[in-house]
Design a protein around this motif. Structure first.
Motif, PDB file in Angstrom:
ATOM      1  N   GLY A 175      -5.228  -3.994   8.648  1.00 54.53           N
ATOM      2  CA  GLY A 175      -4.656  -4.605   7.455  1.00 54.53           C
ATOM      3  C   GLY A 175      -5.569  -4.539   6.250  1.00 54.53           C
ATOM      4  O   GLY A 175      -5.103  -4.717   5.115  1.00 54.53           O
ATOM      5  N   GLU A 176      -6.868  -4.270   6.448  1.00 52.24           N
ATOM      6  CA  GLU A 176      -7.806  -4.238   5.333  1.00 52.24           C
ATOM      7  C   GLU A 176      -7.717  -2.916   4.584  1.00 52.24           C
ATOM      8  O   GLU A 176      -7.376  -1.868   5.136  1.00 52.24           O
ATOM      9  N   VAL A 177      -8.074  -2.987   3.289  1.00 52.57           N
ATOM     10  CA  VAL A 177      -8.071  -1.816   2.404  1.00 52.57           C
ATOM     11  C   VAL A 177      -9.491  -1.628   1.887  1.00 52.57           C
ATOM     12  O   VAL A 177     -10.159  -2.584   1.488  1.00 52.57           O
ATOM     13  N   SER A 178      -9.953  -0.381   1.891  1.00 60.80           N
ATOM     14  CA  SER A 178     -11.321  -0.093   1.469  1.00 60.80           C
ATOM     15  C   SER A 178     -11.442  -0.072  -0.044  1.00 60.80           C
ATOM     16  O   SER A 178     -10.442  -0.055  -0.773  1.00 60.80           O
ATOM     17  N   ALA A 179     -12.686  -0.037  -0.498  1.00 57.95           N
ATOM     18  CA  ALA A 179     -12.943   0.244  -1.912  1.00 57.95           C
ATOM     19  C   ALA A 179     -12.678   1.729  -2.162  1.00 57.95           C
ATOM     20  O   ALA A 179     -12.360   2.478  -1.232  1.00 57.95           O
ATOM     21  N   ALA A 180     -12.802   2.163  -3.401  1.00 53.00           N
ATOM     22  CA  ALA A 180     -12.636   3.590  -3.724  1.00 53.00           C
ATOM     23  C   ALA A 180     -13.867   4.346  -3.225  1.00 53.00           C
ATOM     24  O   ALA A 180     -14.988   4.077  -3.651  1.00 53.00           O
ATOM     25  N   LEU A 181     -13.652   5.281  -2.299  1.00 49.66           N
ATOM     26  CA  LEU A 181     -14.739   6.039  -1.691  1.00 49.66           C
ATOM     27  C   LEU A 181     -14.785   7.434  -2.301  1.00 49.66           C
ATOM     28  O   LEU A 181     -13.770   8.127  -2.361  1.00 49.66           O
ATOM     29  N   ARG A 182     -15.954   7.854  -2.750  1.00 48.34           N
ATOM     30  CA  ARG A 182     -16.093   9.180  -3.361  1.00 48.34           C
ATOM     31  C   ARG A 182     -16.234  10.235  -2.269  1.00 48.34           C
ATOM     32  O   ARG A 182     -17.070  10.113  -1.373  1.00 48.34           O
ATOM     33  N   GLY A 183     -15.396  11.245  -2.327  1.00 46.15           N
ATOM     34  CA  GLY A 183     -15.462  12.360  -1.397  1.00 46.15           C
ATOM     35  C   GLY A 183     -15.650  13.667  -2.134  1.00 46.15           C
ATOM     36  O   GLY A 183     -15.762  13.692  -3.375  1.00 46.15           O
ATOM     37  N   PRO A 184     -15.686  14.792  -1.416  1.00 44.88           N
ATOM     38  CA  PRO A 184     -15.933  16.090  -2.055  1.00 44.88           C
ATOM     39  C   PRO A 184     -14.882  16.469  -3.100  1.00 44.88           C
ATOM     40  O   PRO A 184     -15.194  17.166  -4.062  1.00 44.88           O
ATOM     41  N   PHE A 227       0.831  -1.205   0.000  1.00 42.24           N
ATOM     42  CA  PHE A 227       0.000   0.000   0.000  1.00 42.24           C
ATOM     43  C   PHE A 227       0.865   1.255   0.000  1.00 42.24           C
ATOM     44  O   PHE A 227       0.563   2.240  -0.680  1.00 42.24           O
ATOM     45  N   HIS A 228       1.943   1.208   0.755  1.00 45.93           N
ATOM     46  CA  HIS A 228       2.881   2.335   0.820  1.00 45.93           C
ATOM     47  C   HIS A 228       3.394   2.670  -0.578  1.00 45.93           C
ATOM     48  O   HIS A 228       3.407   3.833  -0.999  1.00 45.93           O
ATOM     49  N   ALA A 229       3.804   1.646  -1.311  1.00 47.51           N
ATOM     50  CA  ALA A 229       4.316   1.851  -2.671  1.00 47.51           C
ATOM     51  C   ALA A 229       3.208   2.322  -3.606  1.00 47.51           C
ATOM     52  O   ALA A 229       3.429   3.164  -4.484  1.00 47.51           O
TER      53      ALA A 229
END
Length: 447
Positions: free
Chosen positions: A258-267, A217-219
């Motif tokens: 350790g979990e990664v979310s889906a793409a979340l839409r923000g402002p 994730f860092h990369a």
């Protein structure tokens, strides 16, 4: 030593002010002339400035170069930061922000302390890394300048009311505890059309696919994110759940470390979050003290030596002659807040009256009277009357809620400020390969 210097120069690398001339009379004939890579209003960014900032990033990731994006992407990211720094410095200059040598000296001391060095050792380390210490000081001055611009913008636009705090604490969506997060931000330009929004979403999905395919994730943050902290791996550090925008808090609350979310839409675009760790809030128990004091102040009529002697005399009257502390405080104490009530300071947290009184309290027993001691205010005699454990959980929650609301508003206010600052600036990227895909050669309006 180079890696040590690189580690605390990373945040500064994006703002290195370069004073290279377009024509250097003493430069060797074989050395290529510097060139302008971008115009930012009435200022420019030179190739040498960009190269220096990129080298600093590469030094930071020495041994982990696989985490860096391709060179053209890295150069675009660094150039974007340099542009944003130029804009902020220009705006600060227009607003009359000035940094003194004393401000920079203090910043140098802070950096040295953080790296367990003396200022002289820091200077030696910077110079041994091949950098100019004068340039290092200029970088610190720029950093302080931008921080003061930020504080000015936030101060003028962010307020938090008691009703907002009540609403947050009473909200069914309010969540206590802290989380350690990292994020990837794929921004949507202001006024973007459907095609631009779709392109940002596609980039976010590409980042998620890369992470699911095994990329760290860092990369991935370094490669895909366009947030200011992208080159730091998108690490947001520890944050209280009530600091996270409500639109994301429910998602984070349902995740496991350790979990990664889906793409979340923000402002402002799409966000991908990784929950690194989490911890619950504990009850906040604080030791409180009850004490009283007599304060003797030097004045035009009382010399420091006379004030000390007067305090010693009063101490002897209390301890040896058993005179009443409260009666003497009413008659002789010069502390306006406690003299009329016999020197009674009430119940208070240990450090509420300052570090000098706190140290005295820590070494005393209940009902003990201290020897006279000196502070900036004068000479004190202190009597500790009692201690108790106070549950400050509710007050701590209110304080944290106030800070969380303020931080959230501040982040949004300054993000909006920077977007507006950039939208109204003249920015011309002169080198085609440094333009982001789909961007124009110039943005904003010509001055």
């Amino acid at each position: 030593m180079k890696q040590l210097i690189a580690s605390f120069l990373l945040a500064l690398a994006i703002m290195v002010p370069v004073h290279a001339q377009l024509l250097t009379p003493n430069a060797p004939a074989s050395r290529p002339l510097d060139r302008i890579v971008a115009v930012v209003n009435d200022d420019v960014i030179l190739q040498s400035e960009l190269d220096s900032a990129v080298r600093s990033i590469q030094q930071q990731y020495a041994g982990h170069s696989e985490q860096l994006p391709p060179m053209n992407v890295l150069q675009q990211q660094v150039l974007d930061r340099l542009v944003l720094m130029k804009l902020q410095l220009q705006k600060a200059g227009d607003q009359g922000v000035r940094i003194s040598n004393a401000d920079v000296d203090q910043a140098v001391a802070n950096v040295a302390q953080q790296n367990k060095l003396t200022p002289d050792q820091l200077r030696t380390a910077v110079e041994q890394s091949g950098d100019s210490f004068a340039a290092f000081r200029e970088q610190l001055a720029d950093q302080i300048t931008v921080q003061r611009l930020h504080d000015s913008v936030v101060h003028d636009s962010v307020t938090v009311t008691d009703s907002e705090i009540d609403n947050l604490l009473n909200s069914p969506t309010y969540k206590a505890g802290e989380v350690h997060l990292a994020h990837i931000q794929i921004s949507i330009p202001g006024g973007a059309d459907a095609a631009a929004i779709q392109a940002s979403q596609a980039k976010a999905e590409q980042a998620i696919a890369a992470i699911r395919g095994g990329m760290d994730f860092h990369a991935a943050a370094i490669r895909y994110s366009d947030a200011p902290d992208a080159l730091d791996g998108g690490d947001l550090g520890w944050r209280r759940l009530d600091e996270i925008p409500p639109a994301f808090a429910d998602t984070v609350d349902s995740m496991k470390p350790g979990e990664v979310s889906a793409a979340l839409r923000g402002p402002t675009g799409f966000h991908i979050l990784k929950l690194i760790d989490q911890r619950k809030s504990d009850r906040s128990m604080v030791t409180e003290f009850h004490a009283r004091q007599i304060l003797i102040k030097p004045s035009e009529l009382v010399t420091p030596a006379q004030a000390q002697q007067k305090a010693q005399d009063l101490y002897n009257r209390i301890v040896n002659k058993h005179e009443d502390f409260a009666t003497l405080a009413k008659e002789y104490s010069k502390d306006d807040t406690t003299a009329n009530v016999g020197g009674d300071m009430g119940w208070f947290a240990q450090d509420q009256w300052g570090s000098i009184i706190a140290r005295q309290l820590d070494g005393m027993k209940d009902n003990e009277v201290s020897q006279p001691f000196q502070s900036e205010a004068g000479w004190h005699i202190l009597q500790r009357l009692g201690t108790r454990q106070s549950d400050q959980t509710v007050q701590r929650a209110r304080d944290q809620a106030r800070q969380a609301i303020g931080n959230r508003k501040a982040d949004q206010a300054y993000d909006d400020y920077l977007r507006d600052l950039r939208a109204n600036a003249y920015i011309n990227i002169l080198v085609p390969e440094l333009r982001e895909t789909g961007s124009q050669a110039a943005t904003g309006t010509s001055p």
